[in-house]
Design an enzyme around this catalytic site. Structure first.
Site, mmCIF file in Angstrom:
data_model
loop_
_atom_site.group_PDB
_atom_site.id
_atom_site.type_symbol
_atom_site.label_atom_id
_atom_site.label_comp_id
_atom_site.label_asym_id
_atom_site.label_seq_id
_atom_site.Cartn_x
_atom_site.Cartn_y
_atom_site.Cartn_z
ATOM 1 N NE ARG A 40 -4.182 -1.605 0.108
ATOM 2 C CZ ARG A 40 -4.219 -2.684 -0.665
ATOM 3 N NH1 ARG A 40 -3.204 -2.939 -1.484
ATOM 4 N NH2 ARG A 40 -5.249 -3.502 -0.629
ATOM 5 C CD GLU A 91 -2.804 3.171 -5.739
ATOM 6 O OE1 GLU A 91 -3.673 2.295 -5.984
ATOM 7 O OE2 GLU A 91 -1.787 2.962 -5.074
ATOM 8 C CG HIS A 130 -2.929 -0.706 -7.177
ATOM 9 N ND1 HIS A 130 -3.425 -0.061 -6.078
ATOM 10 C CD2 HIS A 130 -2.929 -2.032 -6.859
ATOM 11 C CE1 HIS A 130 -3.715 -0.945 -5.133
ATOM 12 N NE2 HIS A 130 -3.412 -2.147 -5.586
#
Length: 333
Positions: free
Chosen positions: A241, A270, A289
């Site tokens: 993360r 993000e 991601h």
């Protein structure tokens, strides 16, 4: 059963939605590749018995209020569930589920790809060719870091961290790890070395790969002080993360040569802002991601999320619950 209502918050591989539609239930879906606006989400979940969500959707008290008391299950299309207010969901007997196991090896593959690409400077080398700069072979051209026989440091050795370690064995790497739970089984089977702290891992490792869950205790776990503990030739990989790593501290460490390079599948925030200084660095490889983004794995995630919903709405225990007390409260386990 025939009047059950399911809301899906994004475009996802159709194997899951198709299984849900085959039940004859009312299945509504936000057909977009972009995040559903919060106000639209709160409107769409009204009266839903189940929600199939992504990490981008906060499942909190406001959403639970909007959905109503008939909501039974929220199935995350992710192994993580830091978007869930788990305590509040459990208090309201709403089951949360995730998609572990099916993405373990695919995620480890991507983390390993980031490690290799940063170590051998592949993005810089590709750009060099595309820019028309390759005129001859040279012994000083794109000298990277050796991977074989180096030391891999792992922060967190759950499913994905352990899979990353297994990949290191093919390169005859030494594996040193820190985890809240010592894995003596892995030490005995594979010869991994347990470190008593994160700091000990950082001091020893040539490559540091982050695999710990994100929680208040791990926010900016990798900060300026800890980055200074790493070798100047070290490479940081984060496929867990984004907020586990302090982005400003990482920029400073990369810019100043405190560490050699970084490979990131996740960022904070993000998506990353286009004016983020990390994007100005040649020694920082960032991808959007995509750790679980293989066709097979994303299909498996979609199907597992749907199966969890089908089980709960059919009065069966879900395959992968994250709050088992809610399963018990619904009389399913």
């Amino acid at each position: 059963m025939s009047h059950m209502r399911v809301f899906i918050t994004r475009n996802i591989p159709d194997i899951g939605p198709a299984k849900l539609r085959a039940t004859g239930w009312d299945v509504d879906q936000w057909h977009s590749d972009e995040v559903i606006p919060r106000a639209t989400l709160l409107e769409k979940v009204k009266g839903a018995d189940a929600i199939l969500s992504l990490l981008t959707e906060r499942i909190d008290g406001e959403l639970l209020d909007a959905a109503g008391s008939q909501l039974k299950v929220v199935a995350n299309l992710a192994v993580g569930f830091d978007n869930f207010a788990v305590g509040e969901m459990t208090e309201r007997h709403v089951i949360g589920t995730n998609t572990p196991d099916v993405l373990t090896d695919t995620t480890a593959d991507l983390a390993w790809a980031l490690l290799m690409a940063t170590a051998r400077m592949l993005p810089q080398a590709q750009k060099y060719v595309h820019d028309g700069k390759w005129t001859t072979w040279g012994p000083l051209l794109f000298r990277g870091q050796d991977i074989h026989h180096a030391t891999l440091g792992l922060i967190g050795v759950g499913r994905i961290g352990a899979a990353m370690a297994r990949r290191a064995s093919g390169f005859e790497m030494k594996v040193v790890y820190y985890d809240a739970y010592r894995r003596q089984d892995l030490e005995e089977k594979y010869g991994y070395h347990y470190a008593s702290s994160v700091e000990e891992v950082l001091h020893q490792a040539d490559f540091v790969s982050v695999h710990t869950p994100y929680m208040p205790e791990t926010h900016h776990l990798i900060n300026a002080e800890r980055l200074k503990m790493m070798k100047p030739t070290a490479i940081l990989i984060n496929s867990a993360r984004g907020p586990i790593v302090d982005p400003k501290a990482l920029y400073d460490a990369l810019h100043n040569g405190t560490i050699w390079a970084a490979g990131l599948d996740v960022t904070s925030p993000e998506p990353i802002h286009m004016d983020d200084p990390l994007l100005t660095l040649d020694n920082c490889l960032i991808v959007p991601h995509i750790a679980s983004a293989s066709m097979q794995t994303r299909d498996n995630m979609s199907e597992l999320a749907a199966d969890n919903i089908i089980n709960v709405l059919s009065h069966k225990a879900p395959k992968t619950p994250v709050n088992k007390d809610a399963v018990v409260a619904q009389g399913l386990g």
